[in-house]
Every structure is written in structure tokens, then in C-alpha cells.
Design a protein around this motif. Structure first.
Motif, PDB file in Angstrom:
ATOM      1  N   GLY A 211       0.779  -1.215   0.000  1.00 43.60           N
ATOM      2  CA  GLY A 211       0.000   0.000   0.000  1.00 43.60           C
ATOM      3  C   GLY A 211       0.817   1.275   0.000  1.00 43.60           C
ATOM      4  O   GLY A 211       0.286   2.362  -0.283  1.00 43.60           O
ATOM      5  N   THR A 212       2.106   1.150   0.266  1.00 42.14           N
ATOM      6  CA  THR A 212       2.941   2.355   0.272  1.00 42.14           C
ATOM      7  C   THR A 212       3.163   2.842  -1.156  1.00 42.14           C
ATOM      8  O   THR A 212       3.061   2.085  -2.122  1.00 42.14           O
ATOM      9  N   GLY A 213       3.466   4.119  -1.264  1.00 49.13           N
ATOM     10  CA  GLY A 213       3.774   4.694  -2.567  1.00 49.13           C
ATOM     11  C   GLY A 213       5.276   4.738  -2.764  1.00 49.13           C
ATOM     12  O   GLY A 213       6.015   5.174  -1.880  1.00 49.13           O
ATOM     13  N   VAL A 214       5.712   4.279  -3.939  1.00 46.78           N
ATOM     14  CA  VAL A 214       7.139   4.199  -4.221  1.00 46.78           C
ATOM     15  C   VAL A 214       7.451   5.037  -5.454  1.00 46.78           C
ATOM     16  O   VAL A 214       6.800   4.857  -6.489  1.00 46.78           O
ATOM     17  N   PRO A 215       8.412   5.953  -5.337  1.00 41.20           N
ATOM     18  CA  PRO A 215       8.742   6.767  -6.518  1.00 41.20           C
ATOM     19  C   PRO A 215       9.227   5.876  -7.668  1.00 41.20           C
ATOM     20  O   PRO A 215      10.005   4.954  -7.447  1.00 41.20           O
ATOM     21  N   MET A 216       8.734   6.153  -8.859  1.00 43.91           N
ATOM     22  CA  MET A 216       9.145   5.360 -10.031  1.00 43.91           C
ATOM     23  C   MET A 216       8.966   6.209 -11.287  1.00 43.91           C
ATOM     24  O   MET A 216       7.983   6.938 -11.410  1.00 43.91           O
ATOM     25  N   HIS A 217       9.918   6.100 -12.175  1.00 42.84           N
ATOM     26  CA  HIS A 217       9.805   6.812 -13.443  1.00 42.84           C
ATOM     27  C   HIS A 217       9.718   5.788 -14.575  1.00 42.84           C
ATOM     28  O   HIS A 217      10.551   4.894 -14.666  1.00 42.84           O
ATOM     29  N   ALA A 218       8.715   5.922 -15.385  1.00 37.54           N
ATOM     30  CA  ALA A 218       8.573   5.008 -16.515  1.00 37.54           C
ATOM     31  C   ALA A 218       8.034   5.782 -17.712  1.00 37.54           C
ATOM     32  O   ALA A 218       7.071   6.538 -17.582  1.00 37.54           O
ATOM     33  N   GLU A 219       8.664   5.581 -18.856  1.00 33.79           N
ATOM     34  CA  GLU A 219       8.188   6.220 -20.091  1.00 33.79           C
ATOM     35  C   GLU A 219       7.205   5.328 -20.832  1.00 33.79           C
ATOM     36  O   GLU A 219       6.557   5.739 -21.781  1.00 33.79           O
ATOM     37  N   SER A 220       7.171   4.051 -20.424  1.00 35.73           N
ATOM     38  CA  SER A 220       6.316   3.104 -21.127  1.00 35.73           C
ATOM     39  C   SER A 220       5.688   2.152 -20.116  1.00 35.73           C
ATOM     40  O   SER A 220       6.253   1.899 -19.054  1.00 35.73           O
ATOM     41  N   LEU A 221       4.509   1.649 -20.464  1.00 32.52           N
ATOM     42  CA  LEU A 221       3.811   0.684 -19.618  1.00 32.52           C
ATOM     43  C   LEU A 221       3.708  -0.619 -20.390  1.00 32.52           C
ATOM     44  O   LEU A 221       3.228  -0.642 -21.535  1.00 32.52           O
ATOM     45  N   CYS A 222       4.131  -1.709 -19.757  1.00 30.95           N
ATOM     46  CA  CYS A 222       4.073  -3.010 -20.419  1.00 30.95           C
ATOM     47  C   CYS A 222       2.737  -3.684 -20.109  1.00 30.95           C
ATOM     48  O   CYS A 222       2.419  -3.917 -18.935  1.00 30.95           O
ATOM     49  N   THR A 223       2.000  -3.998 -21.155  1.00 31.05           N
ATOM     50  CA  THR A 223       0.723  -4.697 -21.016  1.00 31.05           C
ATOM     51  C   THR A 223       0.853  -6.079 -21.648  1.00 31.05           C
ATOM     52  O   THR A 223       1.819  -6.362 -22.345  1.00 31.05           O
ATOM     53  N   HIS A 224      -0.100  -6.926 -21.387  1.00 35.25           N
ATOM     54  CA  HIS A 224      -0.062  -8.268 -21.969  1.00 35.25           C
ATOM     55  C   HIS A 224      -1.301  -8.527 -22.809  1.00 35.25           C
ATOM     56  O   HIS A 224      -2.349  -7.916 -22.577  1.00 35.25           O
ATOM     57  N   GLY A 225      -1.164  -9.447 -23.748  1.00 36.08           N
ATOM     58  CA  GLY A 225      -2.279  -9.733 -24.635  1.00 36.08           C
ATOM     59  C   GLY A 225      -2.445 -11.219 -24.899  1.00 36.08           C
ATOM     60  O   GLY A 225      -3.025 -11.624 -25.892  1.00 36.08           O
ATOM     61  N   ASP A 226      -1.942 -12.037 -23.982  1.00 38.58           N
ATOM     62  CA  ASP A 226      -1.931 -13.477 -24.244  1.00 38.58           C
ATOM     63  C   ASP A 226      -3.162 -14.196 -23.705  1.00 38.58           C
ATOM     64  O   ASP A 226      -3.212 -15.422 -23.721  1.00 38.58           O
ATOM     65  N   SER A 227      -4.162 -13.454 -23.244  1.00 41.78           N
ATOM     66  CA  SER A 227      -5.422 -14.067 -22.835  1.00 41.78           C
ATOM     67  C   SER A 227      -6.512 -13.020 -23.022  1.00 41.78           C
ATOM     68  O   SER A 227      -6.231 -11.820 -23.060  1.00 41.78           O
ATOM     69  N   PRO A 228      -7.777 -13.469 -23.169  1.00 43.07           N
ATOM     70  CA  PRO A 228      -8.868 -12.493 -23.304  1.00 43.07           C
ATOM     71  C   PRO A 228      -8.893 -11.519 -22.119  1.00 43.07           C
ATOM     72  O   PRO A 228      -9.099 -10.321 -22.289  1.00 43.07           O
ATOM     73  N   GLY A 229      -8.610 -12.015 -20.930  1.00 39.11           N
ATOM     74  CA  GLY A 229      -8.588 -11.138 -19.761  1.00 39.11           C
ATOM     75  C   GLY A 229      -7.499 -10.087 -19.861  1.00 39.11           C
ATOM     76  O   GLY A 229      -7.683  -8.931 -19.479  1.00 39.11           O
ATOM     77  N   ALA A 230      -6.350 -10.498 -20.385  1.00 44.29           N
ATOM     78  CA  ALA A 230      -5.238  -9.564 -20.513  1.00 44.29           C
ATOM     79  C   ALA A 230      -5.567  -8.461 -21.512  1.00 44.29           C
ATOM     80  O   ALA A 230      -5.262  -7.288 -21.286  1.00 44.29           O
ATOM     81  N   VAL A 231      -6.206  -8.850 -22.613  1.00 40.66           N
ATOM     82  CA  VAL A 231      -6.589  -7.835 -23.602  1.00 40.66           C
ATOM     83  C   VAL A 231      -7.582  -6.854 -22.985  1.00 40.66           C
ATOM     84  O   VAL A 231      -7.472  -5.629 -23.160  1.00 40.66           O
TER      85      VAL A 231
END
Lengths: 252, 252, 252, 252
Positions: A211-231
């Protein structure tokens, strides 16, 4: 206005074997990590995936791997630095040809599977990847996990580096991924994923498993598409980002 | 002053298996048909072969093949036109990356083994090769057997075509190759090969197995380097050409 | 009381790529044509498939193929007779080991894909398969298309031959398969398939696409399991056979 | 009368690529570690090698490997225990079929390359190999390095274990191999090798690089045949053994 890239692994079918819903994902993501034939991706699949991506304006990255079709690139292979450098060069060129056929050009490299995890710490294998990119095209960005050896070396070699965060993976308070199999390793609710992603994009903070907040920098978000739920999750995350006024745009 | 190119198949080792004396042949030929990984040629071998060729000023051609490591590309594979087109594109790109690493660029394409023989008559497979070349680089010449479907289609598609004759293969009075296993199929004496080649280059006439002279036009001569005897013959043929005042020079 | 065998292709996943619903089909069929690694089937998949089949009392056949993972064994490969014989021997042995691990033994051989179609006419390739079976185990039956060279040669060599008919493929009045892509090539309605199969089993007559009845003898029926619809059809066909008092039993 | 076995790696060609002089070595050794297709050995090569071995009365062992043709099985592959067990079963079965064709039977298993070195310490991979052997044939001996995890586990599982010493590798005073690249790693003089081997066979003592004698027990001697020099050394070692009255005989 906040800006973020969405990436996903595509082109991972092989011959008669189909994997993932590439067409659906190409409507959602802005960057496609396309397999290069060493862990997945027969040439015809790669050609078609690149053509579809180019039609939709999705940028194409080379998802390079150890040579291991039987293991889908998920097994560490103790090859030499010279072998790995040549293997990466070979894959970059092969996928570039598919980009050429699609009227576009390779936009970045992202290591796949065991190679992705290995180059976070393995100096020689990280060096092999960086050397291959520099040789092939020093303007090609490298997408990977923040804080690892690969991105350090890439920066040191003058390459552009791009960091990513995972839409559906849990993070520890130390900003590392919760190992698979441990509580909180995966996020299954699209709402939770979307809220977490919005916080990351807007505030530069990821909500960890405790639940804590952690500083993070990301220029891109990795998503998945290998299941209907993931899509479905990827789609909902994109919608949430757009509704919150975030611009979803390729980094390259 | 007469001019001719000498080509040979190179880069055909694979991992621990060595084939041919690439270093020796690179001192003799002006064009290297480098394997692309589908019938032979692991990436490290390809990278090194291209580097050596570039150092010596030898032009690099992509020796594309059916996907058949176990058969060394010598077995016809009844793939679809779309599959073959993608397979050729993939190989062209992969080898181009090795050329890039060597500071040079692909100079031509030459089909290997069963593909070489098949595209002399097989419309769809010839079309696949021509389509891949046009898509990858319409300025890339195609090297092959005179009089076949491949070169006809390539010319029709606006590609430059280059014809070759074989230094160590016998010809029939109809200008076709004597089938392997029949009398006169192979020429074993370097002197005979050299004399025949000189006549071809100077007079446009090949001496057939029955002694008759057959008109033939070839811009390149195919030599072999897979045995010590083959290397010696290639060397002697080159020397004979030079002593006769013929310029040995890459066509590309 | 009429007796018939039901066979299906199983074990056709490869690494991360899944194909077909093996568990569902193993509740339906009496003979499993298990891949042998040359067109599909990584060793772990093969081991598990054989274990599941043995648990359910389903007999295991070796579904041997040309060496062609990228083409799923669906492309003719012009290998030599000696190469093919050795390739078939290798596959037979490999799958026998999985049968041994499952406490059972190979029950038959059935060629896959392009090899299945080729050996109907190709003397040398049929000879290679027959020779491999005789060498490996002269008691091993060969399952295939009635009327082809393979079964003729197998009978001539003293092997037991078993013929099959297809549950979901249309037949011409000449008792040959309606080529794919032509009207009537596939049967999509389970009712139609079941009725046709019952007539075949009870009367030795297959209903052709033009409605005529064609004499046909088959000891086994080939079903498919590569889609939910295919599984449902196989299940309905089995139920129809049983309700009509036909005993569904392995031929081996 | 002292007795010793001589083993060597054979059947390591692949398609058009030749490696080693199998015919010469089969006149020298009593046990042939025949490749199984995963690091080397196309099926036709395996069939012919087994036939030649059987003709000469040389016993055939399965030289099983990680799945890595490009790396000749010399690179550690981090596969799961279940994957490796199935891979080994598959290879055992495949080679058993070649033995069957040659009128003989598998006589033992010996791991190859990276697997050989890994199972000296890697519990899970050693377990996978042992489990595969027990499942395939609990009477099959396991040949390997003395003192490692593999032989410990194999003994614990009730398998017969056979230890080997290397004819052409240097040993430290601690009875381990001198690492490649360090002084004394390789023995090049046949005389030295022969004298050292005689002392080992007769006195159970190996002469280490520093000249000290180290107790060692070996039932088999590993020779090499991948170069003319290696073949000559193996021949001379055999002659020296026989002249000294040692019986050279397969352990299996």
C-alpha cells in the motif's frame, strides 16, 4: 499534459501455433515488441504483424531473445558474449527487413524473457546487447527494466534508454517486482491496474503491495495480450488513461 | 579488356561444424555468396565471414535457402509463396545486419541448393524470391542460372540479373548442366577448367562434354571451396584468367 | 455387433504453444495419434500426453512426420528414402520411450500431414516408412488412407494395415476426399457426420457429396480436436455410435 | 589381468557437416558415446554409426544433451527438471531405435558437454537424468565423472555407475581436471598419455600436473577422435594397453 507509451509483446505465433490476439492489441498499444524468430515468430507471422502495426501507426520494436524456440526464450542460455552479440544483430536485421516491407523502420529494442531478466545483472550479456544495438543503429533506443545493468551500459554507450513499468505485476516497497508465485505478484482487476497506472503517470509513484507509494519513473507501460482477460485489462487501462487526460503516445 | 566475376559459397559452417576454407576462398573470389542461417551459417559465423569479406573488398551476396538445416537446403520444400517470400525477406535482413556490422552493404542475392534449382522452373517460388528482393531493395541484383524462370521474372520486375557459369561442372551441347552422376558431370583437372573458363570469358563459348562449343554468356563464374582440391582449382582458374589479361572484378 | 475405432491427432502442442484439447479428446477416442517432435510435440508434451492416454486406456500411435516444425509437417519435403527411413525410426523410438514411461507400448504408426498425403503415391517415401516399421517392430500396424501405395507396400511386407475414414471430410463418388476448398469438402453438422458414420460402420457404405452411397471399408474413424466445434462433433459421433449399439474399441 | 574400457564421442556429424573420424575410432574404442540429435547427430548419421558400432562389437551409449544444436550442447540451458527428464527420455528412445535397427541395444548413458559438467553439481538436472534412466531402463548404467552429484544420485537410485578418466586431459593433485586454458590442461604427446593411462589402470594412480601420483579409480577411459592427432593418440594408447597385457573391453 502527461504522456505515456503502452507496449506489448506481439508476433509470438509460430507456424500453425497461434499465441495472443495481435489484432486486438494493435488497437490498444502504441509500441509493439515484435518477436524476431529466436523464441517465437516465423517470418510470415513477423511480416504480417509488422504490416498491421505499421498500418495502425504502432511503432515496432525488436523483441530479441536467446535462441530457444522449445523454451519460448524463457530459459537462460549460457552463450558467449560474441555469440549473443551476433544473435542479436541477426534478429535486428531480420525484423528490420519486415519493417522495410511494411514501409517503416525499427523503432527500438527490448529483450525478451530470460534475456530480459538476465541483462539486469549479467555484465557480458548486457554488453552483447548494447554492442549489437550500437553496431546496428546507434540511434535505436533500448527499452527495459529501470535500474539494471543493461540500461546503465546502454546509457554509457550513448544509446537512448527507455524505462517501463508493468501494468499487471505487483511491486515491492523497494520498487522491484514481486516474484511470481508470491502474494500480490499479479494484478487481476482492471480497475486496480488502471488506478495504479494513473498514479504512476501523474505522480511518478507506484503503489506497492503493502500500500505504500514508491517513486518510479517510466516512459512506457508493459501490457499483456496473451489471454482475453489480458486484452480486456489493457483496453481498460488505455481508456482510463485517456479519460484522465493522459496522452497515450509512442516514445519513439 | 575482358572482365569476369568469381563467386563462391561461404559462411556455411554452423556452430561447431566447419565447412569450407572461407579464408582461402576470400583471397580468390570477388563475390561471396554468404549463407543466411536457413541452410547453414550461425550468426557468429555470418558476422565473421562478412567482416573478412569486407576487409578484403569481396562483395557480399545473400545466399538464401529453404528453411532446412538438417538437409543443408538441398531438399525441395513445398512451402507457400507467401511463406517463401517472408523467409527470403527474413534472411536478407539478417545478412544485411552482418554487412552493416562489417561496414558494408548487401550486394546481391543468389538462391542456394534446392531453391536454386527449383526457381529455374517453379513460377510461384521464383515469384516469392523476386517479390522479396523488390520489397527489400529494388536495386539488389539477382545472380542465378541463365535461362530460368527466376531471372526472367526478375528482369520483368525491373531487377538487375546476373548470369553465372560453373567452373567445375560439365555442360551438355544444349548448354544445360550434365546431371550429377553422369559421365562428364564434374571437371577435376584445374588445367581443363581454366582453359574452358578462358574460352568462355574471351569468346562467349563453353566447351561441352562432347567437345562442341556452345554459346554462353556469363558475368560471373561459380567456384567451390569445400575441399582442398576445390580451393586449388579456384586459385588456378583465377591465376589463368589474370595471366590471360582478364580483369577479375565483382559485378556489383 | 459392429466395432469401430476412433482416432485423433494429439500431443501437437510445442513448448508454450498449445494446440487442441487433448484431455477432452482422450475421453472420446480409443486411439491417439501422438506427434513425435518432428512436426509438433516437445518431449514434455509427449510424455504427458502418453501418460494421460495410458491412464484412460487409449492406445498410442506414432504420428510420424517430415522434419518441419515451422510448417507443422504440412509441406512436402523432398528428402531421400534413407533420410526418411532414419527420421521415422528416430521418431518411433522417441515416442516408444514416452510409452515406456507411461507403462505401455506403441500400438501403431500413422503418417502425419504432408507425409500422409505423399505416401499415398510416392513409392520411395512409402518404402521408407514401411522399412522403418519393419525394422523397429514388424508387429506394429500401419494406419492410413485405403487404396494407397503405403498400405499396399505395408501389406506386401507382412505388416498389419488398418484403414480409416474421416468423420468430417466429404467424399467423392469415387471414394476419394473432396479437395479442400471445394464444395462439400468439410462436414460441419455433427448430426450429418454421425449419420454418415453409422451408415459406414453398419453397412460399409459412405454417403458421398452427391448423395450416392459408396462402398468403403474402414477399421478406424479419424476425428479432429483442434477447435471446440471439432471436439463437440467427435463427442456426438461417439455417442451416436454407442447409442446405435456399435462398440467403440481400439483396433490395436 | 587388468581390464579397461575405452570410450569416445561418435555420431556427431549433422546433415552435410562431418565431425570426427567415426570409422577410425570404431576400430579403437570399445564403447561409443553416440549423439542423440539434441547437440549433434541427424537420424541417418545415428543409424549408420550404430550399425557400424554393432558390426564391430562396440557397445553403444546414449550421449544425451541439452537441446542446443547451434551450441553443440556446450552451453548450460536453464530448463526445468521436468523438461530435462522428458528431453533425456526422448533421446534415449530415439537412439534405442537406432540400436534396434542395428540388431543391438543401448548399453549405457553418458551426458554430453554442458550437461556433463552441470550434473556434477546441479541437483535438479542430475535428478532429471537419473529419473529418465530409471524410467527407461533401470538396468542401464550411467557413465560419468567420479565424485559428482549425478553418480551419487544414480547409485542411490540403484543404477549401475561407471567412472571414467580422460586420456588427454591434465589432472590437479586434487584429482580434478585442470581447467581449459591453464598450463597442463591438455596432453599432446601420445607417449605421455599412454604411460599415464598404464599407471592408472595398473596401479589406480593418475599422474597429476605437478608430477605427484593421485589415487583414482576408473572403469573407462575417455578418448577423443575429432582430429587426426586425437585419433593417433587413441590408437597409441590402445596399443600400449594391449602390449602391457591389459584387456581392453567394454564395461557393459
Amino acid at each position: 499534459m502527461a504522456v505515456i507509451d503502452l507496449n506489448a509483446d506481439l508476433g509470438e505465433s509460430f507456424g500453425s501455433w497461434r499465441l495472443g490476439d495481435d489484432e486486438a492489441m494493435l488497437e490498444i498499444v502504441t509500441s509493439a515488441n515484435v518477436a524476431c524468430g529466436f523464441h517465437a515468430g516465423d517470418p510470415l507471422t513477423l511480416e504480417r504483424t509488422c504490416a498491421l502495426a505499421a498500418e495502425r501507426g504502432v511503432r515496432i520494436g525488436a523483441q530479441v531473445s536467446y535462441r530457444d524456440l522449445a523454451g519460448f526464450g524463457r530459459r537462460f542460455l549460457d552463450c558467449s558474449e560474441a555469440e549473443l552479440r551476433a544473435d542479436v544483430l541477426y534478429q535486428l536485421g531480420a525484423l528490420q527487413a519486415m519493417c522495410t516491407a511494411a514501409g517503416t523502420s525499427l523503432a527500438y529494442l527490448k529483450p525478451h524473457g530470460a534475456l530480459y531478466n538476465t541483462v539486469v545483472r549479467h555484465e557480458a550479456h548486457a554488453r552483447a546487447v548494447v554492442s549489437a544495438v550500437r553496431t546496428f543503429d546507434p540511434g535505436l533506443p533500448v527499452l527495459g527494466l529501470p535500474g539494471g545493468v543493461l540500461l546503465d551500459q546502454a546509457r554509457g554507450a550513448g544509446l537512448r534508454t527507455v524505462t517501463e513499468a508493468f501494468v499487471d505485476r505487483g511491486y515491492t516497497p523497494a520498487a522491484t517486482l514481486v516474484p511470481r508465485g508470491q502474494p500480490g505478484d499479479l494484478i487481476h482487476e482492471p480497475d486496480v491496474a488502471a488506478a495504479r497506472v494513473l498514479r504512476l503517470v501523474n505522480d511518478g509513484v507506484i503503489t506497492a503491495v503493502d500500500g505504500t507509494g514508491v517513486p518510479m519513473h517510466a516512459e512506457s507501460l508493459c501490457t499483456h495480450g496473451d489471454s482475453p482477460g489480458a486484452v480486456a485489462m489493457a483496453r481498460q487501462v488505455r481508456r482510463a488513461l485517456e479519460e484522465a487526460g493522459v496522452e497515450v503516445r509512442a516514445f519513439a
